[in-house]
Scaffold this motif. Structure first.
Motif, PDB file in Angstrom:
ATOM      1  N   LEU A 219      -3.457 -18.535  -8.847  1.00  0.00           N
ATOM      2  CA  LEU A 219      -4.789 -18.483  -8.229  1.00  0.00           C
ATOM      3  C   LEU A 219      -5.831 -17.945  -9.214  1.00  0.00           C
ATOM      4  O   LEU A 219      -6.957 -18.439  -9.287  1.00  0.00           O
ATOM      5  CB  LEU A 219      -4.749 -17.612  -6.975  1.00  0.00           C
ATOM      6  N   PHE A 220      -5.431 -16.911  -9.969  1.00  0.00           N
ATOM      7  CA  PHE A 220      -6.323 -16.367 -11.000  1.00  0.00           C
ATOM      8  C   PHE A 220      -6.716 -17.452 -12.002  1.00  0.00           C
ATOM      9  O   PHE A 220      -7.891 -17.607 -12.331  1.00  0.00           O
ATOM     10  CB  PHE A 220      -5.619 -15.230 -11.748  1.00  0.00           C
ATOM     11  N   ALA A 221      -5.708 -18.202 -12.480  1.00  0.00           N
ATOM     12  CA  ALA A 221      -5.965 -19.216 -13.504  1.00  0.00           C
ATOM     13  C   ALA A 221      -6.891 -20.298 -12.965  1.00  0.00           C
ATOM     14  O   ALA A 221      -7.886 -20.671 -13.604  1.00  0.00           O
ATOM     15  CB  ALA A 221      -4.640 -19.813 -13.964  1.00  0.00           C
ATOM     16  N   ALA A 222      -6.584 -20.790 -11.752  1.00  0.00           N
ATOM     17  CA  ALA A 222      -7.406 -21.848 -11.172  1.00  0.00           C
ATOM     18  C   ALA A 222      -8.827 -21.341 -10.934  1.00  0.00           C
ATOM     19  O   ALA A 222      -9.810 -22.041 -11.208  1.00  0.00           O
ATOM     20  CB  ALA A 222      -6.783 -22.298  -9.849  1.00  0.00           C
ATOM     21  N   GLY A 223      -8.923 -20.099 -10.453  1.00  0.00           N
ATOM     22  CA  GLY A 223     -10.242 -19.520 -10.206  1.00  0.00           C
ATOM     23  C   GLY A 223     -11.055 -19.389 -11.473  1.00  0.00           C
ATOM     24  O   GLY A 223     -12.244 -19.697 -11.499  1.00  0.00           O
ATOM     25  N   THR A 224     -10.383 -18.956 -12.553  1.00  0.00           N
ATOM     26  CA  THR A 224     -11.095 -18.806 -13.824  1.00  0.00           C
ATOM     27  C   THR A 224     -11.632 -20.150 -14.299  1.00  0.00           C
ATOM     28  O   THR A 224     -12.776 -20.248 -14.756  1.00  0.00           O
ATOM     29  CB  THR A 224     -10.155 -18.219 -14.888  1.00  0.00           C
ATOM     30  N   ALA A 225     -10.811 -21.208 -14.165  1.00  0.00           N
ATOM     31  CA  ALA A 225     -11.255 -22.538 -14.571  1.00  0.00           C
ATOM     32  C   ALA A 225     -12.505 -22.939 -13.789  1.00  0.00           C
ATOM     33  O   ALA A 225     -13.469 -23.480 -14.352  1.00  0.00           O
ATOM     34  CB  ALA A 225     -10.134 -23.551 -14.355  1.00  0.00           C
ATOM     35  N   LEU A 226     -12.515 -22.657 -12.492  1.00  0.00           N
ATOM     36  CA  LEU A 226     -13.674 -23.018 -11.676  1.00  0.00           C
ATOM     37  C   LEU A 226     -14.908 -22.184 -12.028  1.00  0.00           C
ATOM     38  O   LEU A 226     -16.040 -22.667 -11.975  1.00  0.00           O
ATOM     39  CB  LEU A 226     -13.347 -22.833 -10.196  1.00  0.00           C
ATOM     40  N   LEU A 227     -14.668 -20.922 -12.412  1.00  0.00           N
ATOM     41  CA  LEU A 227     -15.792 -20.038 -12.748  1.00  0.00           C
ATOM     42  C   LEU A 227     -16.583 -20.552 -13.944  1.00  0.00           C
ATOM     43  O   LEU A 227     -17.761 -20.246 -14.099  1.00  0.00           O
ATOM     44  CB  LEU A 227     -15.269 -18.642 -13.105  1.00  0.00           C
ATOM     45  N   LEU A 228     -15.905 -21.334 -14.804  1.00  0.00           N
ATOM     46  CA  LEU A 228     -16.563 -21.775 -16.034  1.00  0.00           C
ATOM     47  C   LEU A 228     -17.523 -22.931 -15.785  1.00  0.00           C
ATOM     48  O   LEU A 228     -18.242 -23.351 -16.686  1.00  0.00           O
ATOM     49  CB  LEU A 228     -15.518 -22.181 -17.074  1.00  0.00           C
TER      50      LEU A 228
ATOM     51  N   LEU B   8     -16.226 -21.046  -5.271  1.00  0.00           N
ATOM     52  CA  LEU B   8     -14.827 -21.360  -4.953  1.00  0.00           C
ATOM     53  C   LEU B   8     -13.893 -20.634  -5.914  1.00  0.00           C
ATOM     54  O   LEU B   8     -12.848 -20.113  -5.508  1.00  0.00           O
ATOM     55  CB  LEU B   8     -14.600 -22.869  -5.035  1.00  0.00           C
ATOM     56  N   GLY B   9     -14.287 -20.581  -7.179  1.00  0.00           N
ATOM     57  CA  GLY B   9     -13.481 -19.864  -8.164  1.00  0.00           C
ATOM     58  C   GLY B   9     -13.332 -18.399  -7.786  1.00  0.00           C
ATOM     59  O   GLY B   9     -12.233 -17.834  -7.828  1.00  0.00           O
ATOM     60  N   ALA B  10     -14.465 -17.787  -7.389  1.00  0.00           N
ATOM     61  CA  ALA B  10     -14.424 -16.371  -7.019  1.00  0.00           C
ATOM     62  C   ALA B  10     -13.532 -16.157  -5.798  1.00  0.00           C
ATOM     63  O   ALA B  10     -12.792 -15.180  -5.727  1.00  0.00           O
ATOM     64  CB  ALA B  10     -15.837 -15.866  -6.752  1.00  0.00           C
ATOM     65  N   VAL B  11     -13.604 -17.105  -4.860  1.00  0.00           N
ATOM     66  CA  VAL B  11     -12.768 -16.976  -3.657  1.00  0.00           C
ATOM     67  C   VAL B  11     -11.289 -17.056  -4.032  1.00  0.00           C
ATOM     68  O   VAL B  11     -10.467 -16.261  -3.564  1.00  0.00           O
ATOM     69  CB  VAL B  11     -13.134 -18.074  -2.641  1.00  0.00           C
ATOM     70  N   LEU B  12     -10.954 -18.011  -4.936  1.00  0.00           N
ATOM     71  CA  LEU B  12      -9.553 -18.144  -5.368  1.00  0.00           C
ATOM     72  C   LEU B  12      -9.073 -16.871  -6.054  1.00  0.00           C
ATOM     73  O   LEU B  12      -7.990 -16.365  -5.766  1.00  0.00           O
ATOM     74  CB  LEU B  12      -9.404 -19.334  -6.317  1.00  0.00           C
ATOM     75  N   ILE B  13      -9.900 -16.346  -6.963  1.00  0.00           N
ATOM     76  CA  ILE B  13      -9.500 -15.124  -7.668  1.00  0.00           C
ATOM     77  C   ILE B  13      -9.355 -13.978  -6.680  1.00  0.00           C
ATOM     78  O   ILE B  13      -8.419 -13.173  -6.769  1.00  0.00           O
ATOM     79  CB  ILE B  13     -10.521 -14.767  -8.771  1.00  0.00           C
ATOM     80  N   GLY B  14     -10.282 -13.924  -5.703  1.00  0.00           N
ATOM     81  CA  GLY B  14     -10.190 -12.880  -4.688  1.00  0.00           C
ATOM     82  C   GLY B  14      -8.870 -12.949  -3.949  1.00  0.00           C
ATOM     83  O   GLY B  14      -8.203 -11.928  -3.733  1.00  0.00           O
TER      84      GLY B  14
END
Lengths: 542, 159
Positions: B14-23, B32-38
């Protein structure tokens, strides 16, 4: 007073503003006068409570109170020691003055009724969050305090929902959200490694951990607080998001929100991670913050952005004190935090007054304010000199204390920082003298009309800044249209705005006049922090 | 404790996917990235409570020794409430941004814009300076000098 009874006051700085915020939302948009009265009365009460706590913490040691009667480690504990109480006194004094200023600005703009009066409730929730972070006795409550404060700050930053504020708000909110997530991860690490998040229990358990794990936890926490405190590599969001908000909001953000990060660093570095582990990386961070921040400030042509960059720069002084870790270093950092909250807030309020007087804070466009408004010039000059560190003002005393602590440390890096600190002080003077010469000392510019309102921008590269009135500008003053934004200007400064700013200038001067007792107090606060046992004993009762 | 390992791996993904979205640039993707990381962090917190156990209730059927640790669950509940509120706020902000500017992209910061403008201005000045120099060279070839400073005429009173 009975020292045991005083501890019942500890939760009040959190409860009172929250209660008032709820009350105001219930009242809605009716009874504006009553609403203002409630806000001012509540913040004045918080100030009074904080002063009592400060005296009690100084005389009888840290005051602790368990929320709901559950003893730690199960319950939530609120602690007011010397450092917390000092931060509370300074923050409540500053928030009270800023509130009076904001009320004055709202009145001068004839407060148009909006569907939901959001400024006052959000502001009170912000104060509650800040108080909670200062009083939190466990890491998770600290996290909750940060969240309460940040959620309120998102609302305040994007108030009105203009293009510029949404743009700035996006950067700010994402940055804050990310740091919150990292904080939560750090809390999880602490809990996984030690089985507790109560700060009083952590020192013993962290000391028992292997070196590597402890360092990882320390770095994670420093990273989180570094983002909040906006030290150099993590500060890119700050100068871009703060200046777009209404002047009182920017002032309280610049004064308080970053210092909350510094407070958390002070608390964790002294209580949880004593000794000089990671001192060198912290010193490098402090060095870069000082230099990069101030060079950024020198390059700015807008007063608010210039002040934002000096804010980033002066964070370096506080981190320097924390990195030194000695009694003098910590005492210097505590003194500097108290001084800097006051001075930085005052300067942003003055920037708001400059905008109200002349319609702009764009330095190439504004001029002649010293003759147009001598009072405004005085209100700018005193805190500006204070920030730059001109003797005998408290900015000088704070820097002197830190530089002496650096010399006493004697390391190469410490000496480099002493040099960089002095250079930063000079460059701050240069940046502020530039602002003074342009906005106040020279003749009014051709861009200004007869009464001193800026009609057009002199700088072709400048990015338009938004209006800074709370709520839609209307009523008394002239409305200058400026880069598509309308800004209310008035020839005379509203009495409450100027009065609140003057009160803060005087509060800043009090640090100079009372420098002796103040340094003695910060010295005692630093001793208490470094001894660690008073805090632990007060919370755990053993 | 295989359960815990699965939680940690899921949290990491989830962290990895979230980081990808954050970029990405659009605010909704970042959100959505922040939600995944959360959620990833919530799983990590859950992993700190160790293996699953009995409900932490003071009830005769449940033994204190076999109970699951309730504290991480309390952390997570608090974090979920906070993330929900922030998500609602950011979605509103993304909508407002779209309403105002037709896109919800996060914009360049003011300093970037300033640097770009300065470069553009300098380019313009360069082009005009070159043209003026060529014109002057032509004129001097024809024997008529022109003493105007090209920089002053281009930049006007701003310099």
């Amino acid at each position: 007073m009975n020292p045991g009874a005083v501890s019942y006051l500890v939760p009040l700085p959190v409860i009172l503003p929250l209660f008032a915020a709820g009350l105001k939302l219930t009242i809605g948009t009716r009874l504006l006068r009553v609403q203002r009265l409630i806000s001012v009365a509540v913040l004045a009460a918080v100030l009074a409570v904080s002063v009592v706590l400060l005296v009690a913490a100084d005389q009888h040691g840290p005051q602790a109170r368990y929320a709901g009667g559950w003893a730690p480690p199960v319950g939530i504990v609120l602690v007011a020691d010397r450092l917390s109480a000092l931060m509370l006194v300074v923050s409540s004094a500053v928030t009270l003055c800023v509130l009076v200023y904001a009320v004055g600005q709202g009145m001068a703009d004839n407060d148009r009724p909006t569907p939901l009066a959001v400024f006052h409730p959000a502001y009170l929730v912000l104060v509650a969050g800040v108080s909670d972070t200062f009083l939190a006795g466990d890491l998770f409550n600290l996290y909750v305090g940060f969240e309460v404060m940040l959620t309120a700050s998102y609302v305040l930053l994007t108030i009105g929902g203009t293009v510029a504020r949404i743009r700035a708000g996006a950067t700010y909110a994402i940055m804050a959200l990310l740091s919150s997530v990292l904080f939560m991860a750090a809390v999880a690490m602490v809990y996984a490694a030690t089985g507790t998040v109560t700060m009083a229990e952590l020192p013993a358990r962290l000391d028992a951990l292997p070196e590597g794990i402890r360092t990882v936890i320390q770095i994670a926490l420093l990273l989180v607080f570094g983002i909040k405190a906006a030290v150099f590599p993590l500060a890119a969001w700050l100068p871009d998001s703060y200046p777009t908000a209404p002047a009182p909001v920017t002032a309280v953000f610049a004064g308080l929100l970053t210092k909350v990060g510094v407070y958390a660093m002070l608390r964790t570095q002294t209580l949880l991670f004593p000794g000089d582990r990671l001192a060198e990386p912290l010193m490098v961070v402090a060095l870069l913050s000082l230099l990069v921040g101030i060079l950024g400030a020198v390059a700015q042509t807008d007063l608010k952005r210039l002040l934002s960059f000096t804010l980033v720069s002066h964070m370096g002084y506080m981190v320097f004190g924390i990195a030194l870790g000695s009694g003098e270093g910590i005492a210097g950092a505590v003194f500097y935090v108290a001084h800097h909250i006051t001075v930085q807030t005052t300067l942003f309020l003055v920037a708001g007054l400059v905008e109200r007087r002349s319609g702009s804070t764009d330095l190439p466009s504004v001029g002649g304010l010293a003759t147009l408004s001598p009072l405004l010039a005085l209100l700018f000059f005193v805190p500006a000199m204070n920030l730059a560190g001109i003797p005998p003002l408290s900015g000088f005393l704070g820097k002197l204390g830190l530089l002496r602590a650096g010399v006493e440390d004697g390391g190469v890096l410490a000496y480099v920082l002493v040099g960089a600190g002095s250079a930063t002080s000079l460059l701050t003077l240069y940046a502020l003298a530039k602002a003074w010469n342009l906005a106040f000392w020279r003749a009014p510019t051709p861009e200004m009309d007869a009464v001193g309102t800026v009609l057009e921008r002199a700088d072709p590269e400048a990015v338009p800044e938004p209006a800074s009135g709370v709520g839609p500008p209307a009523g008394s003053g002239r409305v200058a249209t400026f880069g598509g934004q309308s800004i209310t200007t008035t020839r005379t400064l509203p009495a409450s705005m100027a009065g609140a700013t003057a009160a803060l200038v005087l509060f800043g001067l009090a640090f100079t006049v009372l420098a002796g007792p103040m340094t003695a107090f910060t010295g005692r606060a630093a001793d208490e922090l470094l001894a660690r046992t008073p805090y632990v004993t007060a919370v755990l009762g053993r | 404790m295989t359960e815990t390992l699965i939680l940690v791996i899921a949290g990491g993904v989830l962290f990895a996917a979230g980081t990808a979205l954050l970029l990405a640039r659009p605010l909704t993707r970042i959100l959505l990235g922040a939600v995944l990381i959360g959620n990833g962090v919530n799983l990590l917190v859950l992993a700190t409570s160790g293996a699953a156990g009995d409900p932490p209730l003071l009830y005769p059927r449940f033994e204190a020794g076999r109970m699951a640790d309730p504290l991480p669950a309390a952390f997570i509940l608090t974090a979920i409430v906070i993330t929900l509120a922030l998500t609602a706020f950011l979605v509103t902000m993304a909508y407002r941004s779209w309403e105002l500017s037709g896109s919800d992209d996060v914009q360049d910061d003011a300093e970037d814009i300033r640097v770009v403008r300065r470069a553009a201005l300098a380019d313009e000045v360069d082009v005009r300076a070159v043209r003026t120099r060529q014109a002057r060279a032509l004129q001097s070839a024809e024997g008529a000098g022109d003493e105007d400073d090209p920089w002053a005429t281009i930049l006007g009173s701003d310099t």
